[in-house]
Design a protein around this motif. Structure first.
Motif, PDB file in Angstrom:
ATOM      1  N   HIS A 281       0.829  -1.198   0.000  1.00 57.98           N
ATOM      2  CA  HIS A 281       0.000   0.000   0.000  1.00 57.98           C
ATOM      3  C   HIS A 281       0.869   1.256   0.000  1.00 57.98           C
ATOM      4  N   PRO A 282       0.480   2.269  -0.770  1.00 59.69           N
ATOM      5  CA  PRO A 282       1.296   3.488  -0.833  1.00 59.69           C
ATOM      6  C   PRO A 282       1.223   4.282   0.455  1.00 59.69           C
ATOM      7  N   ARG A 283       2.282   5.013   0.731  1.00 57.38           N
ATOM      8  CA  ARG A 283       2.259   5.983   1.815  1.00 57.38           C
ATOM      9  C   ARG A 283       1.700   7.273   1.240  1.00 57.38           C
ATOM     10  N   VAL A 284       0.671   7.803   1.885  1.00 61.03           N
ATOM     11  CA  VAL A 284       0.000   9.007   1.387  1.00 61.03           C
ATOM     12  C   VAL A 284       0.373  10.183   2.281  1.00 61.03           C
ATOM     13  N   LEU A 285       1.028  11.172   1.694  1.00 65.65           N
ATOM     14  CA  LEU A 285       1.431  12.376   2.421  1.00 65.65           C
ATOM     15  C   LEU A 285       0.679  13.569   1.837  1.00 65.65           C
ATOM     16  N   ALA A 286      -0.042  14.290   2.678  1.00 70.97           N
ATOM     17  CA  ALA A 286      -0.737  15.498   2.245  1.00 70.97           C
ATOM     18  C   ALA A 286       0.116  16.711   2.576  1.00 70.97           C
ATOM     19  N   LEU A 287       0.380  17.536   1.563  1.00 71.95           N
ATOM     20  CA  LEU A 287       1.140  18.769   1.780  1.00 71.95           C
ATOM     21  C   LEU A 287       0.137  19.885   2.030  1.00 71.95           C
ATOM     22  N   ALA A 288       0.097  20.345   3.277  1.00 65.74           N
ATOM     23  CA  ALA A 288      -0.963  21.262   3.670  1.00 65.74           C
ATOM     24  C   ALA A 288      -0.439  22.449   4.461  1.00 65.74           C
ATOM     25  N   ASN A 289      -1.003  23.600   4.161  1.00 69.36           N
ATOM     26  CA  ASN A 289      -0.821  24.827   4.925  1.00 69.36           C
ATOM     27  C   ASN A 289      -1.818  25.815   4.356  1.00 69.36           C
ATOM     28  N   GLN A 290      -2.682  26.383   5.211  1.00 69.27           N
ATOM     29  CA  GLN A 290      -3.710  27.277   4.685  1.00 69.27           C
ATOM     30  C   GLN A 290      -3.149  28.598   4.195  1.00 69.27           C
ATOM     31  N   LYS A 291      -1.899  28.893   4.549  1.00 68.10           N
ATOM     32  CA  LYS A 291      -1.253  30.093   4.022  1.00 68.10           C
ATOM     33  C   LYS A 291      -0.801  29.842   2.592  1.00 68.10           C
ATOM     34  N   GLY A 292      -0.984  30.805   1.725  1.00 71.05           N
ATOM     35  CA  GLY A 292      -0.509  30.689   0.356  1.00 71.05           C
ATOM     36  C   GLY A 292       0.946  31.127   0.239  1.00 71.05           C
ATOM     37  N   GLY A 293       1.611  30.694  -0.801  1.00 76.10           N
ATOM     38  CA  GLY A 293       2.967  31.149  -1.078  1.00 76.10           C
ATOM     39  C   GLY A 293       4.032  30.617  -0.150  1.00 76.10           C
ATOM     40  N   VAL A 294       3.787  29.454   0.463  1.00 78.74           N
ATOM     41  CA  VAL A 294       4.771  28.905   1.399  1.00 78.74           C
ATOM     42  C   VAL A 294       5.613  27.799   0.765  1.00 78.74           C
ATOM     43  N   GLY A 295       5.292  27.436  -0.469  1.00 80.65           N
ATOM     44  CA  GLY A 295       6.086  26.426  -1.157  1.00 80.65           C
ATOM     45  C   GLY A 295       5.467  25.038  -1.191  1.00 80.65           C
TER      46      GLY A 295
ATOM     47  N   GLY B 240       0.277  -6.197 -15.092  1.00 82.30           N
ATOM     48  CA  GLY B 240       1.321  -5.198 -14.866  1.00 82.30           C
ATOM     49  C   GLY B 240       1.029  -3.854 -15.490  1.00 82.30           C
ATOM     50  N   THR B 241      -0.226  -3.643 -15.936  1.00 79.54           N
ATOM     51  CA  THR B 241      -0.569  -2.375 -16.584  1.00 79.54           C
ATOM     52  C   THR B 241      -0.997  -1.307 -15.573  1.00 79.54           C
ATOM     53  N   MET B 242      -1.466  -1.746 -14.394  1.00 82.45           N
ATOM     54  CA  MET B 242      -1.886  -0.787 -13.363  1.00 82.45           C
ATOM     55  C   MET B 242      -0.683  -0.387 -12.514  1.00 82.45           C
ATOM     56  N   LYS B 243      -0.504   0.920 -12.336  1.00 83.95           N
ATOM     57  CA  LYS B 243       0.632   1.412 -11.556  1.00 83.95           C
ATOM     58  C   LYS B 243       0.440   1.123 -10.064  1.00 83.95           C
ATOM     59  N   ARG B 244       1.500   0.610  -9.454  1.00 77.10           N
ATOM     60  CA  ARG B 244       1.510   0.403  -8.009  1.00 77.10           C
ATOM     61  C   ARG B 244       2.393   1.474  -7.388  1.00 77.10           C
ATOM     62  N   PHE B 245       1.769   2.477  -6.805  1.00 75.42           N
ATOM     63  CA  PHE B 245       2.517   3.601  -6.250  1.00 75.42           C
ATOM     64  C   PHE B 245       3.045   3.262  -4.863  1.00 75.42           C
ATOM     65  N   THR B 246       4.244   3.736  -4.573  1.00 75.12           N
ATOM     66  CA  THR B 246       4.787   3.595  -3.227  1.00 75.12           C
ATOM     67  C   THR B 246       4.578   4.868  -2.410  1.00 75.12           C
ATOM     68  N   TYR B 247       4.540   6.017  -3.088  1.00 80.28           N
ATOM     69  CA  TYR B 247       4.235   7.278  -2.418  1.00 80.28           C
ATOM     70  C   TYR B 247       3.182   8.040  -3.211  1.00 80.28           C
ATOM     71  N   ILE B 248       2.214   8.606  -2.495  1.00 77.85           N
ATOM     72  CA  ILE B 248       1.238   9.517  -3.087  1.00 77.85           C
ATOM     73  C   ILE B 248       1.340  10.838  -2.332  1.00 77.85           C
ATOM     74  N   LEU B 249       1.668  11.905  -3.058  1.00 78.70           N
ATOM     75  CA  LEU B 249       1.758  13.252  -2.476  1.00 78.70           C
ATOM     76  C   LEU B 249       0.532  14.037  -2.914  1.00 78.70           C
ATOM     77  N   VAL B 250      -0.206  14.581  -1.963  1.00 76.35           N
ATOM     78  CA  VAL B 250      -1.415  15.341  -2.275  1.00 76.35           C
ATOM     79  C   VAL B 250      -1.135  16.821  -2.076  1.00 76.35           C
ATOM     80  N   ASP B 251      -1.208  17.582  -3.174  1.00 79.93           N
ATOM     81  CA  ASP B 251      -0.981  19.028  -3.111  1.00 79.93           C
ATOM     82  C   ASP B 251      -2.306  19.712  -2.794  1.00 79.93           C
ATOM     83  N   CYS B 252      -2.426  20.274  -1.582  1.00 81.23           N
ATOM     84  CA  CYS B 252      -3.678  20.867  -1.117  1.00 81.23           C
ATOM     85  C   CYS B 252      -3.780  22.340  -1.508  1.00 81.23           C
ATOM     86  N   PRO B 253      -5.011  22.846  -1.605  1.00 81.14           N
ATOM     87  CA  PRO B 253      -5.179  24.287  -1.835  1.00 81.14           C
ATOM     88  C   PRO B 253      -4.808  25.064  -0.578  1.00 81.14           C
TER      89      PRO B 253
END
Length: 277
Positions: free
Chosen positions: A5-19, A129-142
């Motif tokens: 199962h992939p590790r899911v990391l959400a990149l979050a900060n309600q402030k804009g412009g932080v990278g 083998g056609t379906m991708k098996r992800f090891t990391y999922i990064l979620v870019d939040c608004p």
């Protein structure tokens, strides 16, 4: 990372412009460069992570909006990038309407979690083998604590918080941490803070050093050792539709993201060892 199962990391900060988006793009590229199979899920209606990876807006026929409202499976939204082992599920301005579309649905906070779970199960069952098996999922939040961000937190194993080295860096962090606790209590009891990454550090500016000191004193080991410097080459790269690591591998920003990827994987190994003990 060897797990089904992939590790899911959400990149979050309600402030804009932080990278957030810059970190999603370059951390994803760095993880892919060291052998991980990475998916970036773009949930920001601005779609900057998709643009920064060279995905033309006309090529976003199926987006994360379609996935969240139930019109498409996650694998139908996937688009290959120029980076080997890095895939993106792009975003469009349609995501501005997600909250209205699904506000009355009982599973409105779990749409992304269900989509990732369904994809993972299909990938594990796929013998071709056609379906991708992800090891990391990064979620870019608004840059807000809305239903899109709640979906990301509900789907995530951990939260990665980009924090700009500026005067108001700690302002708003407490609100984000409170939201994480609320999501943990009501939606995702296993959610953790993976770490805080300090971004846009300027060694010529005394204030940047003071911010680093303040954040470390408040948050301790939660703060990654790696600090992302303010770097012109990193800022230029998105206009060419490339991650900084492809645009200029040797620049200080690219090297910092490679170190951050290594540090994240080391934390993951320690976490798995602690869980196994």
């Amino acid at each position: 990372m060897t797990t089904d199962h992939p590790r899911v990391l959400a990149l979050a900060n309600q402030k804009g412009g932080v990278g957030k988006t810059t970190t999603a793009i370059n951390l994803g590229t760095a993880l892919a460069a060291i052998g991980e199979e990475v998916l970036i899920v773009d949930l920001d209606p601005q779609g900057n992570a998709s643009t920064g990876l060279g995905i033309d807006r006309k090529a976003r026929d199926v987006s994360t909006y379609d996935v969240l409202v139930g019109d498409a499976r996650l694998d139908e939204a996937l688009v290959e990038t120029v980076v080997p082992r890095l895939t993106v599920a792009p975003s469009t301005l349609d995501n501005l309407g997600v909250e209205l579309e699904i506000a009355r649905e009982g599973d409105r906070a779990f749409r992304l979690r269900h989509a990732i779970k369904a994809h993972t199960e299909r990938a594990l069952a796929d013998t071709t083998g056609t379906m991708k098996r992800f090891t990391y999922i990064l979620v870019d939040c608004p840059p807000s604590l809305n239903l899109l961000t709640v979906n990301a937190m509900s789907a995530a194993n951990s939260i990665l918080v980009p924090l700009q080295c500026e005067f108001f860096a700690l302002e708003g962090l407490s609100q984000l941490l409170q939201t994480v606790e609320q999501v943990k209590r009501s939606l995702n009891p296993d959610l953790t803070i993976h770490g805080i990454v300090l971004t846009m550090y300027d060694s010529r500016n005394n204030l940047s050093g003071q911010v680093v000191s303040d954040v470390r004193s408040h948050m301790g080991e939660t703060v990654y050792e790696t600090i992302i410097p303010r770097n012109v080459r990193v800022s230029e790269a998105p206009s060419y539709g490339k991650p900084a690591l492809l645009y200029d591998l040797k620049c200080s920003g690219s090297q910092a993201y490679l170190k951050l990827a290594s540090e994240i994987i080391q934390r993951e190994r320690r976490l798995r060892a602690a869980n196994a003990a």
